[in-house]
Scaffold this motif. Sequence first.
Motif, PDB file in Angstrom:
ATOM      1  N   TYR A  15       0.832  -1.203   0.000  1.00  0.00           N
ATOM      2  CA  TYR A  15       0.000   0.000   0.000  1.00  0.00           C
ATOM      3  C   TYR A  15       0.870   1.258   0.000  1.00  0.00           C
ATOM      4  CZ  TYR A  15      -4.569  -2.214   0.564  1.00  0.00           C
ATOM      5  OH  TYR A  15      -5.724  -2.922   0.355  1.00  0.00           O
ATOM      6  N   ALA A  16       1.918   1.263   0.827  1.00  0.00           N
ATOM      7  CA  ALA A  16       2.798   2.436   0.901  1.00  0.00           C
ATOM      8  C   ALA A  16       3.495   2.678  -0.435  1.00  0.00           C
ATOM      9  CB  ALA A  16       3.833   2.248   2.017  1.00  0.00           C
ATOM     10  N   THR A  17       3.927   1.609  -1.085  1.00  0.00           N
ATOM     11  CA  THR A  17       4.598   1.737  -2.381  1.00  0.00           C
ATOM     12  C   THR A  17       3.637   2.301  -3.425  1.00  0.00           C
ATOM     13  OG1 THR A  17       6.092  -0.086  -1.862  1.00  0.00           O
ATOM     14  CG2 THR A  17       5.865   0.493  -4.180  1.00  0.00           C
ATOM     15  N   ALA A  18       2.412   1.798  -3.436  1.00  0.00           N
ATOM     16  CA  ALA A  18       1.420   2.315  -4.387  1.00  0.00           C
ATOM     17  C   ALA A  18       1.148   3.793  -4.131  1.00  0.00           C
ATOM     18  CB  ALA A  18       0.124   1.511  -4.279  1.00  0.00           C
ATOM     19  N   LEU A  19       0.983   4.156  -2.863  1.00  0.00           N
ATOM     20  CA  LEU A  19       0.744   5.559  -2.518  1.00  0.00           C
ATOM     21  C   LEU A  19       1.937   6.416  -2.910  1.00  0.00           C
ATOM     22  CD1 LEU A  19      -0.907   7.805  -1.201  1.00  0.00           C
ATOM     23  CD2 LEU A  19       0.082   7.127   1.006  1.00  0.00           C
ATOM     24  N   GLU A  21       4.169   5.898  -5.255  1.00  0.00           N
ATOM     25  CA  GLU A  21       4.248   6.048  -6.711  1.00  0.00           C
ATOM     26  C   GLU A  21       3.213   7.045  -7.224  1.00  0.00           C
ATOM     27  OE1 GLU A  21       4.145   2.006  -8.129  1.00  0.00           O
ATOM     28  OE2 GLU A  21       6.217   1.653  -7.486  1.00  0.00           O
ATOM     29  N   LEU A  22       2.006   7.002  -6.667  1.00  0.00           N
ATOM     30  CA  LEU A  22       0.986   7.993  -7.038  1.00  0.00           C
ATOM     31  C   LEU A  22       1.434   9.406  -6.661  1.00  0.00           C
ATOM     32  CD1 LEU A  22      -2.345   6.269  -5.940  1.00  0.00           C
ATOM     33  CD2 LEU A  22      -1.719   6.952  -8.264  1.00  0.00           C
ATOM     34  N   ALA A  23       1.944   9.550  -5.439  1.00  0.00           N
ATOM     35  CA  ALA A  23       2.364  10.866  -4.964  1.00  0.00           C
ATOM     36  C   ALA A  23       3.549  11.386  -5.774  1.00  0.00           C
ATOM     37  CB  ALA A  23       2.726  10.796  -3.479  1.00  0.00           C
ATOM     38  N   ARG A  24       4.476  10.503  -6.107  1.00  0.00           N
ATOM     39  CA  ARG A  24       5.645  10.912  -6.897  1.00  0.00           C
ATOM     40  C   ARG A  24       5.197  11.389  -8.271  1.00  0.00           C
ATOM     41  NH1 ARG A  24       9.257   6.155  -7.919  1.00  0.00           N
ATOM     42  NH2 ARG A  24       7.619   5.835  -9.442  1.00  0.00           N
ATOM     43  N   ASP A  25       4.310  10.643  -8.903  1.00  0.00           N
ATOM     44  CA  ASP A  25       3.811  11.032 -10.231  1.00  0.00           C
ATOM     45  C   ASP A  25       3.058  12.357 -10.172  1.00  0.00           C
ATOM     46  OD1 ASP A  25       4.935   8.705 -11.158  1.00  0.00           O
ATOM     47  OD2 ASP A  25       3.025   7.631 -11.361  1.00  0.00           O
ATOM     48  N   ASP A  26       2.390  12.612  -9.054  1.00  0.00           N
ATOM     49  CA  ASP A  26       1.621  13.834  -8.858  1.00  0.00           C
ATOM     50  C   ASP A  26       2.475  14.972  -8.285  1.00  0.00           C
ATOM     51  OD1 ASP A  26      -1.009  15.076  -8.969  1.00  0.00           O
ATOM     52  OD2 ASP A  26      -0.932  15.093  -6.774  1.00  0.00           O
ATOM     53  N   LYS A  27       3.753  14.681  -8.035  1.00  0.00           N
ATOM     54  CA  LYS A  27       4.692  15.646  -7.426  1.00  0.00           C
ATOM     55  C   LYS A  27       4.167  16.174  -6.083  1.00  0.00           C
ATOM     56  CE  LYS A  27       6.739  17.089 -11.841  1.00  0.00           C
ATOM     57  NZ  LYS A  27       7.074  15.764 -12.161  1.00  0.00           N
ATOM     58  N   SER A  28       3.589  15.256  -5.298  1.00  0.00           N
ATOM     59  CA  SER A  28       3.047  15.651  -4.006  1.00  0.00           C
ATOM     60  C   SER A  28       3.544  14.739  -2.880  1.00  0.00           C
ATOM     61  CB  SER A  28       1.514  15.641  -4.063  1.00  0.00           C
ATOM     62  OG  SER A  28       1.044  14.355  -4.391  1.00  0.00           O
ATOM     63  N   VAL A  29       4.773  14.239  -3.027  1.00  0.00           N
ATOM     64  CA  VAL A  29       5.352  13.327  -2.035  1.00  0.00           C
ATOM     65  C   VAL A  29       5.356  13.950  -0.640  1.00  0.00           C
ATOM     66  CG1 VAL A  29       7.506  12.181  -1.335  1.00  0.00           C
ATOM     67  CG2 VAL A  29       6.733  12.031  -3.703  1.00  0.00           C
ATOM     68  N   ASP A  30       5.820  15.202  -0.553  1.00  0.00           N
ATOM     69  CA  ASP A  30       5.904  15.866   0.760  1.00  0.00           C
ATOM     70  C   ASP A  30       4.519  16.193   1.321  1.00  0.00           C
ATOM     71  OD1 ASP A  30       8.676  15.752   0.878  1.00  0.00           O
ATOM     72  OD2 ASP A  30       8.908  17.669  -0.174  1.00  0.00           O
ATOM     73  N   ALA A  31       3.599  16.591   0.462  1.00  0.00           N
ATOM     74  CA  ALA A  31       2.250  16.924   0.930  1.00  0.00           C
ATOM     75  C   ALA A  31       1.550  15.683   1.482  1.00  0.00           C
ATOM     76  CB  ALA A  31       1.432  17.528  -0.212  1.00  0.00           C
ATOM     77  N   VAL A 107       9.979   7.703   1.292  1.00  0.00           N
ATOM     78  CA  VAL A 107      10.285   9.122   1.063  1.00  0.00           C
ATOM     79  C   VAL A 107      11.739   9.401   1.430  1.00  0.00           C
ATOM     80  CG1 VAL A 107       9.791  11.483   1.809  1.00  0.00           C
ATOM     81  CG2 VAL A 107       7.910   9.913   1.334  1.00  0.00           C
ATOM     82  N   ALA A 108      12.188   8.865   2.554  1.00  0.00           N
ATOM     83  CA  ALA A 108      13.571   9.076   2.988  1.00  0.00           C
ATOM     84  C   ALA A 108      14.550   8.514   1.957  1.00  0.00           C
ATOM     85  CB  ALA A 108      13.811   8.441   4.352  1.00  0.00           C
ATOM     86  N   LYS A 109      14.256   7.322   1.462  1.00  0.00           N
ATOM     87  CA  LYS A 109      15.127   6.713   0.455  1.00  0.00           C
ATOM     88  C   LYS A 109      15.130   7.549  -0.826  1.00  0.00           C
ATOM     89  CE  LYS A 109      16.159   2.359  -1.737  1.00  0.00           C
ATOM     90  NZ  LYS A 109      15.894   0.942  -1.793  1.00  0.00           N
ATOM     91  N   PHE A 110      13.959   8.021  -1.235  1.00  0.00           N
ATOM     92  CA  PHE A 110      13.803   8.842  -2.434  1.00  0.00           C
ATOM     93  C   PHE A 110      14.623  10.130  -2.319  1.00  0.00           C
ATOM     94  CE2 PHE A 110      11.170  12.167  -4.612  1.00  0.00           C
ATOM     95  CZ  PHE A 110      11.338  11.732  -5.910  1.00  0.00           C
ATOM     96  N   LYS A 111      14.651  10.709  -1.125  1.00  0.00           N
ATOM     97  CA  LYS A 111      15.367  11.968  -0.901  1.00  0.00           C
ATOM     98  C   LYS A 111      16.820  11.753  -0.508  1.00  0.00           C
ATOM     99  CE  LYS A 111      11.561  14.895   0.508  1.00  0.00           C
ATOM    100  NZ  LYS A 111      11.132  15.828   1.541  1.00  0.00           N
TER     101      LYS A 111
END
Length: 186
Positions: A15-19, A21-31, A107-111
């Motif tokens: 679930y976290a991975t799906a969320l 990926e959606l947030a990353r595509d929407d450029k809203s990871v931090d939000a 998110v931490a890994k992404f950043k």
Amino acid sequence: MAAENPSVSGVAGRYATALFELARDDKSVDAVKADLDKFAAMLAGSPELNRLVRSPVFTAEEQGKALAAVLAKAGIGGITAKFLAVLTANRRLFAIHDVTRAYAALVAKFKGEATADVTVAEPLSDKNLDALKSALKTVTGKDVALNVNVDPAIIGGLVVKLGSRMVDSSLRTKLNSIKHAMKEAG
């Protein structure tokens, strides 16, 4: 991405991975992270909300209606609200703590950040938190996000877990070491 990090495995990891990926595509990871953190804080402060999330007595429909009202009042919308609605519809809302933790790890890994779990006897001042972050950044070469837990049972000092490493400088551990040494000597 979930398979690379053992802290994001299982149902919560999927679930976290799906969320993520959606947030990353929407450029809203931090939000999304901010909304999840806000919801986690609400859960921590409300036994009633916790009961709603964890109790199998409530139907998905009842949980969904109550959750929608809570999220609207808290100002949580967009991807996060839709995601929580999906969790609710799939009867997985009880896993929100693990999903939030797994999402934070992604998110931490992404950043390029590392995450450290820190246990202290009493809350740290901003100055001490900054000093700890700075010291950990020196050791890891990365920015370090802190998950701080307060546990008066450690008496003093702190316990830091960073990946597979752990440093325990708590007073409780030192006293136990002295107690053990005295038993061996006596």
